[in-house]
Design a protein around this motif. Sequence first.
Motif, PDB file in Angstrom:
ATOM      1  N   SER A  21      44.594 -43.995 -15.924  1.00 47.49           N
ATOM      2  CA  SER A  21      44.742 -45.068 -14.965  1.00 47.49           C
ATOM      3  C   SER A  21      44.240 -44.574 -13.621  1.00 47.49           C
ATOM      4  CB  SER A  21      46.183 -45.557 -14.868  1.00 47.49           C
ATOM      5  OG  SER A  21      46.214 -46.765 -14.125  1.00 47.49           O
ATOM      6  N   VAL A 102      45.020 -48.265 -18.541  1.00 44.26           N
ATOM      7  CA  VAL A 102      45.949 -49.267 -17.983  1.00 44.26           C
ATOM      8  C   VAL A 102      45.568 -49.497 -16.523  1.00 44.26           C
ATOM      9  CG1 VAL A 102      47.845 -48.658 -19.527  1.00 44.26           C
ATOM     10  CG2 VAL A 102      47.720 -47.589 -17.279  1.00 44.26           C
ATOM     11  N   ARG A 103      45.807 -50.708 -16.065  1.00 37.91           N
ATOM     12  CA  ARG A 103      45.441 -51.059 -14.697  1.00 37.91           C
ATOM     13  C   ARG A 103      46.371 -50.347 -13.704  1.00 37.91           C
ATOM     14  NH1 ARG A 103      41.874 -55.425 -15.640  1.00 37.91           N
ATOM     15  NH2 ARG A 103      42.350 -56.457 -17.612  1.00 37.91           N
ATOM     16  N   PRO A 104      45.909 -50.168 -12.477  1.00 38.17           N
ATOM     17  CA  PRO A 104      46.661 -49.364 -11.514  1.00 38.17           C
ATOM     18  C   PRO A 104      48.053 -49.908 -11.209  1.00 38.17           C
ATOM     19  CG  PRO A 104      44.655 -50.295 -10.534  1.00 38.17           C
ATOM     20  CD  PRO A 104      44.596 -50.569 -11.977  1.00 38.17           C
ATOM     21  N   ALA A 107      50.346 -48.525 -13.792  1.00 41.44           N
ATOM     22  CA  ALA A 107      50.654 -47.111 -13.560  1.00 41.44           C
ATOM     23  C   ALA A 107      51.600 -46.946 -12.376  1.00 41.44           C
ATOM     24  CB  ALA A 107      49.371 -46.323 -13.327  1.00 41.44           C
ATOM     25  N   LEU A 154      40.379 -50.420 -15.292  1.00 40.50           N
ATOM     26  CA  LEU A 154      40.964 -49.482 -14.324  1.00 40.50           C
ATOM     27  C   LEU A 154      41.158 -50.155 -12.972  1.00 40.50           C
ATOM     28  CD1 LEU A 154      38.971 -46.229 -15.186  1.00 40.50           C
ATOM     29  CD2 LEU A 154      41.394 -46.661 -15.602  1.00 40.50           C
TER      30      LEU A 154
END
Lengths: 223, 223
Positions: A21, A102-104, A107, A154
């Motif tokens: 991420s 996974v997208r920020p 995370a 991302l």
Amino acid sequence: MRRAPEKLRFAAMAVDAVVFSFVDGELAVLTAGVNNESAYHGMDAFPGGLIKETENTDQALVRVLKDKVGLTPAFSEQLYTFSAVNRDKRNRVVSVAYLCLVRPDTAASFTRAGAQFVLVSKLPKLAYDHDEMLLVAHKRLQGKLTYSTIAQFLLPHHFTLTELQTVYETVLGTEFDKRNFRKKILALDIVRDTGRLQEGVKNRPAALYKFVDQKLTELPLQV
Amino acid sequence: MRRAPEKLRFAAMAVDAVVFSFVDGELAVLTAGVNNESAYHGMDAFPGGLIKETENTDQALVRVLKDKVGLTPAFSEQLYTFSAVNRDKRNRVVSVAYLCLVRPDTAASFTRAGAQFVLVSKLPKLAYDHDEMLLVAHKRLQGKLTYSTIAQFLLPHHFTLTELQTVYETVLGTEFDKRNFRKKILALDIVRDTGRLQEGVKNRPAALYKFVDQKLTELPLQV
DNA sequence: GCAAAAGTGTTAGGTATACACCCATGC
DNA sequence: GCATGGGTGTATACCTAACACTTTTGC
């Protein structure tokens, strides 16, 4: 499904997930503490688990990530199968590794006892053959960045062109000229201006873009 | 190495080899008749075999190709792991597929009972999930052709630029202008004129080239 | 001398690169 | 009004694409 004859079955089959991420403008990866009674106790490793009799590796990957760390990746694909005889010192385990993104925001809000996103630049030595696994995953990610729209996984669904450029620069370890980068990306026609602007920033708000195609698309290459 | 605990071992682990070569100016692939007592009896499939307790999948692949069909590939790399629960109707088998290449002289002189190189354009329906395996292998081969020197493993050590062009055209399914193709390849500086000429042809003999680097090299790509 | 494939150059259009300043906003 | 990051255009060099004829050899 019937089991294979006993004498043919000596290995356990596992999946391991290299989940990347973007955290603080840097590439990060999910690690979890190793908690078994083995030489690796106390070290960090990528989350993984054994495949069940009733599922394929894709299904096992989704289940393991959900159950062990509570994540559903925005993107995942099979990466490589690691089969060295002694890769797990306890007994023979063949592992199918996956590259996941996974997208920020996922995370950033991630909290799970014993697991965390760690900047790739600050990773400690990992258990099993997971250092090698990381290299393979990172190289695959770099490759796909140049010939697909994988960068979208991302980023938030709406993002600025500067954020997109940062993803490219960080993952590839290169710097790009802002004007040329924008021209190139816009010419590819893979992103579209949403008409919306950033809010709550203390400088000129940037335009927010989104990817035209919400799934992975391959970009044309020439010979 | 210790076996995994019994309850974790339900699948057999196999390797399968998709061995491409070049025959009559066309892409061909190695198939062998299925000879077991199963629903697939009498069909063709890619050669494969079970992994042993003492070897990893790379080693198993080399051994299986040597023992079952007497071939040592000029190039091989892991392709993808196929794990669908019912991919083999007899019992659970997880298979690590490999992409392999042999040079045309190897394919031309190949004779082995029950196995043969078949033009990809003339392949019958294959056993197990091997039709899907072929597609994945072909796509990988196409991709690597555009960003690596993999074409060398589908050619004799010394070859003409027309032969090289034919490999590209056949595998990618595109035609190229002869002059532009040559300019591009020579500009990449991956092949070198050996100073030797074709012999025994009934037209003007072509110059023979060789690859500068005898192993796989990646070509630079831009973002 | 004819058939077959080898080998070769130029032009025009498009793409990549290098480069610097003004703009909108919050404080 | 100042600090911060957003946003934009042009000129040059390079690369790509389109295109046809001469050369060498065997028979």
